[in-house]
Scaffold this active site. Structure first.
Site, mmCIF file in Angstrom:
data_model
loop_
_atom_site.group_PDB
_atom_site.id
_atom_site.type_symbol
_atom_site.label_atom_id
_atom_site.label_comp_id
_atom_site.label_asym_id
_atom_site.label_seq_id
_atom_site.Cartn_x
_atom_site.Cartn_y
_atom_site.Cartn_z
ATOM 1 C CE1 TYR A 85 -4.150 -1.734 -0.049
ATOM 2 C CE2 TYR A 85 -2.915 -3.297 1.275
ATOM 3 C CZ TYR A 85 -4.011 -2.996 0.491
ATOM 4 O OH TYR A 85 -4.975 -3.954 0.246
ATOM 5 C CG HIS A 140 -14.574 -1.078 -1.449
ATOM 6 N ND1 HIS A 140 -14.648 -1.526 -2.761
ATOM 7 C CD2 HIS A 140 -15.609 -1.674 -0.797
ATOM 8 C CE1 HIS A 140 -15.684 -2.342 -2.880
ATOM 9 N NE2 HIS A 140 -16.273 -2.442 -1.715
ATOM 10 C CB CYS A 148 -5.949 3.223 15.638
ATOM 11 S SG CYS A 148 -5.701 2.284 17.166
ATOM 12 N N GLY A 207 -18.045 1.962 -14.948
ATOM 13 C CA GLY A 207 -16.808 1.201 -14.828
ATOM 14 C C GLY A 207 -16.807 0.139 -13.749
ATOM 15 C CB SER A 209 -16.965 -6.284 -12.555
ATOM 16 O OG SER A 209 -17.128 -6.479 -11.152
ATOM 17 C CB ALA A 251 -15.526 6.158 -18.136
#
Length: 265
Positions: A85, A140, A148, A207, A209, A251
């Protein structure tokens, strides 16, 4: 004053009764949309150079989903997950990653519509905000935030975090982790999302699925409350039969076109 979205040559129009007003004149359908909910997925960010979450080989940036996007993966190898990440976060700073025409068009719609525009995004990037949108729900999570593990308090973060970086919000400091919803975890702000869907008179999916729930079920929920539904995608989604209108292509081309129609009086 009503703001009318002008919609011509619909691919699919279902002749059901809805709560919104329909005016038909000269084969042109006019909709006074006042509450628009837009669901966006990886497809809208792909045109800005961000790889879609799950590639055709089942990997995400050459990593198994189980290794970098599950609580178990974080428990088994926190260094790998933090590094993964950190690299995604650094990518957002790259000059090559910029909001595209679709992001900017949605910001224009929010600014100019005489009504409410709510963007619900499955994406963890910040391209909607950088494109000018302000009413964005990240179901998400967000790449530029950490939280934390003990208190769930969320902090802004644009730099690297590592195993051993602890919060300062708890009596006993706890490990900081990416503020990202992993598989097996509950999406964020579902109450707020359902409230928006219940009020929507127009639902647009861009965009996505249509294979990941609960987001894949949003179109059905919006229809139950009388919303007109539009799918914009490169190809039909797994729930394309739920949409009354379907537009297939990039898009960056189709979203500005639709926004122009919605803002035309």
């Amino acid at each position: 004053m009503f703001v009318f979205g002008i919609h011509r040559n619909c691919n699919v129009i279902h002749g059901r009764v809805s709560a919104r007003i329909k005016l038909i004149k000269d084969d042109v359908m006019l909709f006074p949309y006042k509450n628009i909910v837009i669901l966006t997925g990886a497809g809208i960010s792909a045109e800005s150079g961000i790889q879609t979450f799950r590639a055709s080989d089942g990997l995400w940036e050459n990593h198994r989903i189980e290794d970098v996007a599950t609580p178990e993966g974080f428990l088994n190898d926190p260094d790998l997950v933090q590094d993964f990440y950190n690299k995604r976060r650094a990518l957002l700073k790259s000059d090559n990653i910029q909001p595209n025409a679709a992001h900017k068009a949605l910001a224009k719609l929010e600014k100019e519509l005489d009504g409410t525009v709510t963007i619900v995004t499955q994406n963890i990037d910040n391209l909607h905000e950088r494109g000018g949108s302000t009413n964005v729900i990240h179901m998400h999570g967000e790449l530029n935030k950490i939280r934390c593990e003990e208190s769930n308090q969320v902090f802004e973060c644009t730099d690297n975090i590592h195993t051993g970086d602890l919060c300062h919000c708890c009596q006993i400091p706890a490990q900081l982790r990416p503020h990202v919803v992993w598989f097996g975890e509950m999406p964020l702000e579902m109450g707020r999302i359902h409230d928006a869907l219940n009020q929507a008179d127009l639902f647009i999916s861009i965009g996505t699925s249509g294979s990941v729930y609960p987001a894949a079920g949003f179109v059905h929920e919006a229809r139950l409350h009388g919303a007109h539904t539009i799918e914009i995608n490169l190809e039909p989604s797994a729930v394309d039969d739920e949409f009354e209108e379907k537009r297939y292509g990039k898009a960056g081309e189709l979203v500005p076109e639709l926004v122009s129609e919605l803002l035309e009086i």
